[in-house]
Design a protein around this motif. Structure first.
Motif, short mmCIF file in Angstrom:
data_model
loop_
_atom_site.label_atom_id
_atom_site.label_comp_id
_atom_site.label_asym_id
_atom_site.label_seq_id
_atom_site.Cartn_x
_atom_site.Cartn_y
_atom_site.Cartn_z
N GLU A 279 40.08 40.78 36.16
CA GLU A 279 41.19 39.81 36.26
C GLU A 279 42.53 40.49 36.06
OE1 GLU A 279 42.81 35.84 33.87
OE2 GLU A 279 40.89 36.75 33.34
N GLU A 280 42.59 41.38 35.07
CA GLU A 280 43.86 42.08 34.82
C GLU A 280 44.20 43.04 35.94
OE1 GLU A 280 43.93 41.77 29.96
OE2 GLU A 280 43.52 43.72 30.89
N ASN A 281 43.19 43.70 36.51
CA ASN A 281 43.45 44.58 37.65
C ASN A 281 43.95 43.79 38.85
OD1 ASN A 281 42.84 47.00 36.42
ND2 ASN A 281 40.71 47.03 37.09
N ASP A 282 43.42 42.60 39.06
CA ASP A 282 43.92 41.75 40.15
C ASP A 282 45.39 41.41 39.95
OD1 ASP A 282 41.46 41.75 41.40
OD2 ASP A 282 40.85 39.79 40.63
N ALA A 283 45.78 41.12 38.71
CA ALA A 283 47.18 40.81 38.42
C ALA A 283 48.06 42.04 38.62
CB ALA A 283 47.32 40.28 37.00
#
Length: 431
Positions: A279-283
């Motif tokens: 999720e953080e990599n997507d952001a």
């Protein structure tokens, strides 16, 4: 491109254009802090093998993340990389092709293992190894390639592995900034014969300090354990107590090891962040993509381009500065951006091959590898590597721990870039 008088630039006394502080990172959950306190209160705080439940959990989940069979938790990313070389038996007399454009751990692990780095040029837009330059770096003593996935950008592992297989070379991936990055649909760390990652407090998988090795080769895992961790002695039950330890290695166990054992509290913190990684990599990608779109018409700044099947994780965003005026280069632009409040840096100050201690004539405080360099008959400091030189001279990086979507923040940052570009002529006197 419009060039104003420059009176509004912060470096010349005007107001700054970007006022946002870098976000707090990493953020650990209350449950992680409770678990950490329990470990500190009740122990054991030392993890000598998978017999410790936290070590077992960490190593199992990270092997799964990278789609390999084995993970070995380590004290640092550097320790993980050197463990990989030891597991592959890369040592004195061997040469390792690697990138000059990286943090020093990509090279110092080679030197610390008695081997000699041989530098391959990089692509000037990304700073990643140029597969077309590998042939020119190949030597008769080359046994391996060390591949950094710098800034979270995946190197072209398809081309690199094809070259390695053609020349019977082992491949070690340095994924210290690239947890969760993918090339051709596969996670980095799953291509090479072994890979090393860092989990220090600023990485995409952030803890306090630590690292880990991953490999699909059982023998690499076990050979690394007997030289880099506590294999087992007396009442201290170590890696040799794990199921599958090879009988033929038992006679080689002693205490002459590198102390790269994992730090259990760091593993607790990393395990807390692991479920949030994707999720953080997507952001990170979304925020980086917005900055790129907002500056896509810039004449001054250019961004690397990536293959459709490659997915960086953007530990840092790297971009390059075009010289539009003879007297204004990257350094002047960088200083102007910093004055505007953008947390920009030039991450690689020079190619690693140009480090003074890489010279065979080094006469400062003694280091263990000067003799290795002298015996090699090479002087890396004199090596022409134009791709690396161009990237070093033009590159700007922004630490990118923006792990929540924030369009307003990115728009404000882009405004600072546009402000500097619009007032470029005013920077001519800064030198």
């Amino acid at each position: 491109m419009v060039m104003s008088s420059g009176n509004d630039l912060a470096i010349l006394g005007g107001p700054s254009a970007f006022s946002r502080r870098q976000p707090r990172y990493p953020e650990f959950s209350p449950e992680a802090l409770r678990r950490l306190c329990a470990v500190l209160a009740d122990g054991p705080t030392q993890g000598l093998s998978k017999g410790h439940p936290i070590v077992a959990e960490f190593e199992g989940r990270l092997a799964e993340l990278h789609q390999v069979s084995h993970c070995l938790a380590a004290a640092s990313g550097h320790g993980a990389l050197q463990s990989a070389l030891i597991g592959l038996e890369i040592t004195e007399g061997d040469e390792v092709i690697t990138s000059p454009y990286s943090w020093g751990a990509s090279v110092s692990c080679i030197l610390h293992n008695g081997a000699m780095p041989v530098f391959c040029d990089v692509l000037p837009d990304t700073g990643l190894i140029d597969p077309a330059a590998l042939e020119g770096a190949l030597t008769s003593r080359a046994r391996a390639i060390m591949v950094p996935h710098l800034y979270g950008q995946p190197a072209d592992m398809t081309a690199i592995m094809k070259f390695a297989e053609a020349h019977d070379l082992r491949v070690v991936e340095d994924g210290s900034q690239a947890h969760g990055a993918r090339h051709a649909g596969r996670p980095v760390g799953s291509f090479g014969h072994a890979s090393g990652f860092s989990i220090n407090g600023v990485k995409p998988l952030a803890s306090a300090e630590g690292g880990y090795l991953v490999t699909r080769l059982e023998e690499v895992y076990w050979k690394a354990t007997i030289s880099c961790q506590h294999a087992g002695r007396g009442e201290l039950i170590g890696r040799a107590s794990e199921p599958g330890f090879p009988d033929e290695l038992r006679g080689h166990i002693d205490s002459l090891v590198y102390t790269y054992r994992p730090n259990v509290p760091s593993l607790v913190l990393a395990l807390d962040r692991l479920p949030h990684l994707n999720e953080e990599n997507d952001a990170r990608r979304a925020n980086a993509g917005l900055l790129r779109r907002l500056l896509e018409d810039s004449e001054l700044f250019s961004f690397p381009r990536y293959a459709d099947e490659d997915h960086p994780v953007f530990h840092m965003v790297t971009l390059n500065v075009r010289r539009l005026l003879p007297e204004v280069g990257r350094d002047e632009v960088l200083r102007a951006l910093q004055a505007e409040g953008v947390p920009a840096v030039a991450y690689v100050e020079r190619g690693l091959h140009q480090s003074p201690r890489m010279s065979p004539d080094w006469s400062g405080p003694k280091v263990m590898w000067t003799g290795t360099i002298r015996r090699s008959g090479q002087d890396p400091t004199r090596l022409p590597l134009p791709g690396c030189e161009e990237k070093v001279a033009t590159s700007i990086e922004i630490p990118w721990n923006y792990v929540h979507r924030d369009d307003d923040l990115i728009a404000e940052m882009a405004g600072a870039f546009r402000k500097v570009e619009a007032n470029l002529a005013a920077l001519t006197g800064l030198r």
